[in-house]
Design an enzyme around this catalytic site. Sequence first.
Site, short mmCIF file in Angstrom:
data_model
loop_
_atom_site.label_atom_id
_atom_site.label_comp_id
_atom_site.label_asym_id
_atom_site.label_seq_id
_atom_site.Cartn_x
_atom_site.Cartn_y
_atom_site.Cartn_z
N ARG A 25 10.86 16.15 -41.64
CA ARG A 25 10.62 14.99 -41.26
C ARG A 25 10.05 14.84 -39.66
O ARG A 25 10.63 15.42 -38.81
CB ARG A 25 11.78 14.08 -41.49
CG ARG A 25 11.28 12.46 -41.05
CD ARG A 25 12.25 11.44 -41.11
NE ARG A 25 11.90 10.15 -41.01
CZ ARG A 25 12.61 9.25 -40.79
NH1 ARG A 25 13.93 9.30 -40.38
NH2 ARG A 25 12.15 7.85 -40.60
N LEU A 26 8.88 13.87 -39.41
CA LEU A 26 8.44 13.67 -38.69
C LEU A 26 8.58 12.02 -38.29
O LEU A 26 7.85 11.36 -39.30
CB LEU A 26 6.94 13.98 -38.34
CG LEU A 26 6.24 13.40 -36.96
CD1 LEU A 26 6.80 14.11 -35.59
CD2 LEU A 26 4.74 13.59 -37.01
N ALA A 27 9.48 11.66 -37.68
CA ALA A 27 9.92 10.10 -37.78
C ALA A 27 8.96 9.40 -37.25
O ALA A 27 8.74 9.51 -36.06
CB ALA A 27 11.42 10.11 -37.39
N VAL A 28 8.42 8.50 -37.96
CA VAL A 28 7.32 7.55 -37.41
C VAL A 28 7.69 6.08 -37.60
O VAL A 28 7.52 5.34 -36.63
CB VAL A 28 5.66 8.11 -38.03
CG1 VAL A 28 4.97 6.96 -37.62
CG2 VAL A 28 5.36 9.27 -37.72
N ASP A 53 8.64 3.12 -45.48
CA ASP A 53 7.74 3.07 -46.41
C ASP A 53 8.28 4.08 -47.36
O ASP A 53 7.87 3.84 -48.67
CB ASP A 53 6.31 3.25 -45.95
CG ASP A 53 6.04 4.67 -45.28
OD1 ASP A 53 7.13 5.42 -44.78
OD2 ASP A 53 4.95 5.27 -45.38
N CYS A 95 5.20 14.28 -42.57
CA CYS A 95 6.15 14.99 -42.87
C CYS A 95 5.63 16.30 -43.56
O CYS A 95 4.58 16.48 -43.82
CB CYS A 95 7.31 14.47 -43.69
SG CYS A 95 7.98 12.95 -42.86
N GLY A 111 3.52 11.37 -45.40
CA GLY A 111 2.38 10.67 -45.24
C GLY A 111 2.63 9.21 -44.74
O GLY A 111 3.90 8.95 -44.28
N GLU A 112 1.72 8.30 -44.81
CA GLU A 112 1.98 6.93 -44.73
C GLU A 112 1.35 5.99 -45.79
O GLU A 112 0.12 6.16 -46.17
CB GLU A 112 1.25 6.37 -43.44
CG GLU A 112 1.94 7.08 -42.16
CD GLU A 112 3.22 7.32 -41.75
OE1 GLU A 112 3.88 6.01 -42.27
OE2 GLU A 112 3.72 8.01 -40.90
N GLY A 148 -11.70 9.64 -35.51
CA GLY A 148 -12.85 9.10 -36.26
C GLY A 148 -13.19 9.88 -37.15
O GLY A 148 -14.46 9.76 -38.04
#
Length: 609
Positions: free
Chosen positions: A50-53, A102, A2, A78-79, A374
């Site tokens: 918000r970017l809903a994940v 989360d 987000c 974030g996550e 990566g």
Amino acid sequence: MCGITGWVGFARDLTSERATLEAMTATLRDRGPDSGDTWLDQHAGLGHRRLAVIDIEGGAQPMTADTPDGQVVLTYSGEVYNYVELRAELRRRGHAFRTASDTEVVLRAYLEWGDALVDRLNGMYAFAIWDTRVQRLLLVRDRLGVKPLYLYRTADGVLFGSEPKAILANPLAKRAIGLTGLRELFAYSKTPGEAVWAGMRELKPGRLAIMDRSGLRERAYWRLEAAPHEDSTEETGERIRELLDDIMRRQLVSDVPQCVLLSGGLDSSALTGLAARHIDPLRTFAVDFVGQTDNFTADVLQDSPDAPFVKDVAEHVGTTHTDIVLDHATLADPEVRRAAVAARDVPIGLGDMDNSLYLLSKAVREHSTVAVSGESADEVFGGYWWFHDPGIQRGGMYPWVSGPGGQQSTGRPLLREELREQLDIGAFLADGYAEVLAESPVLDSEDEHERRMRRISYAHLTRFLPYMLDRKDRMSMAVGLEVRVPFCDHRLVEYVFNAPWSMKTHDGREKSLLRSAVLDVIPRSVAERRKSPYPSTQELKYVLALQEQVEELLNDLSNPTFNIIDASWAREIVSREPGSLNRVDRLFTERLLDIAAWLGIHRLDLHLT
């Protein structure tokens, strides 16, 4: 993933500033295209896009928690990858949850542990918590700085945001850049805490900040430390594999489509092989350029095209693969450059490599919301070629600016002579490198070579990696794509940082420990491939398009670009045959066009004295 922003001001009533807060929040729409909202109190306002994940229906922000003494409010980006375990522990401690997100775990963790919640989080995040009970703002950034967070002090408080554009949307923030900011623009290194814009800075990775009526205070809650490494080479490889398996298990949790960004190198190929054990079918994407494989010319940095190795990995693992193939006209489109520069807020990028990453992210976003990358394996495991050059190892300059392709940070013929003398980029970089060498932790038991290589690794993790992470975050979030970086898990970084250099090169090659840990999931061709950088187009038509755009700029020498750039150098670049421009010439030319695009976006004050 987000975008967050906010404003604390103790000498004003912010409830009358909703329009300004909403304007700040709106600048982050690309980071959070799904929804947005604001929360206002007398002395604090928080904004969120918000970017809903995870938990698509729940998890709306800013999120509030009511207590007997007042509300606690969170805006979070974030996550947190260990949120399932934390939620279970918090439930045992009596907390009830309204959502499966989360975000709520982070909010409840603050209610339970206060500022000490930072020691329990595993992930990539930047968040702000306003505690109405004590009129206090807490700002937190993840350990490696995967997620950005900027600050701007005001007379009575602070502005903050995921990107400078959110802060600059507030009239209190001045659009000004001085000599220090210009040095940052041209250094190809990231001084911790610097943000280019005058008066603005980043919260450093692994730090938290507290803003209350007594002022702004910061402290580090995490830093790299030197510790003895007791495991054998074989045990080290096994431990790295255990960590990678656990990291991938955690980071592949999502309620939206996921994929892997595949380059055909060791890092992305390893993650592809590991991810396929959790996702079936697994989608992979790669960027390529029209005619690149057929007409490829090897040079000191890249000895092979990516496409054949990408194909080997996709077939070996069995992914559903898509190549995003770009032509020179699309890559050179001024609107693409403008979008990439706007995403970064400053012209601090890598030209066509930024443009192609932006276009790759845009194409991937049509199919997936989350991508695994990566990024950071080279910094963690010692993958860049300059790690292995004895002369560069003993040098007094950042390794990445000491060899072919690095002169863009020291020579600077593109700058106006008087500005070049004022900035003295060479001295700026040498001073910065001396500072990072002195700052780096070492062990008394290490010999001179091991100590030197530890310091070089530390420089990459604290000065070069933040530059690369910022690039990946901005180009992907500009199109609402969340990119996860498993090699930035702090447990892995700490463990590998303390493995001796002799172990990191135990087979006589770069990234020996990573290769040995993932041999069973990658094809032999990739295991034997030499390190190759992020691809850059070799199409001369692209170079010609750059020259034509510079020539167009030269038709108006009143353009503010030439307050910075030497017009005579620009004329010389335009006059040459496209094939005669080497990597450094091209990077200079790209930087000129980036600056022109930037100055077209921002009306700013340049303080050159």
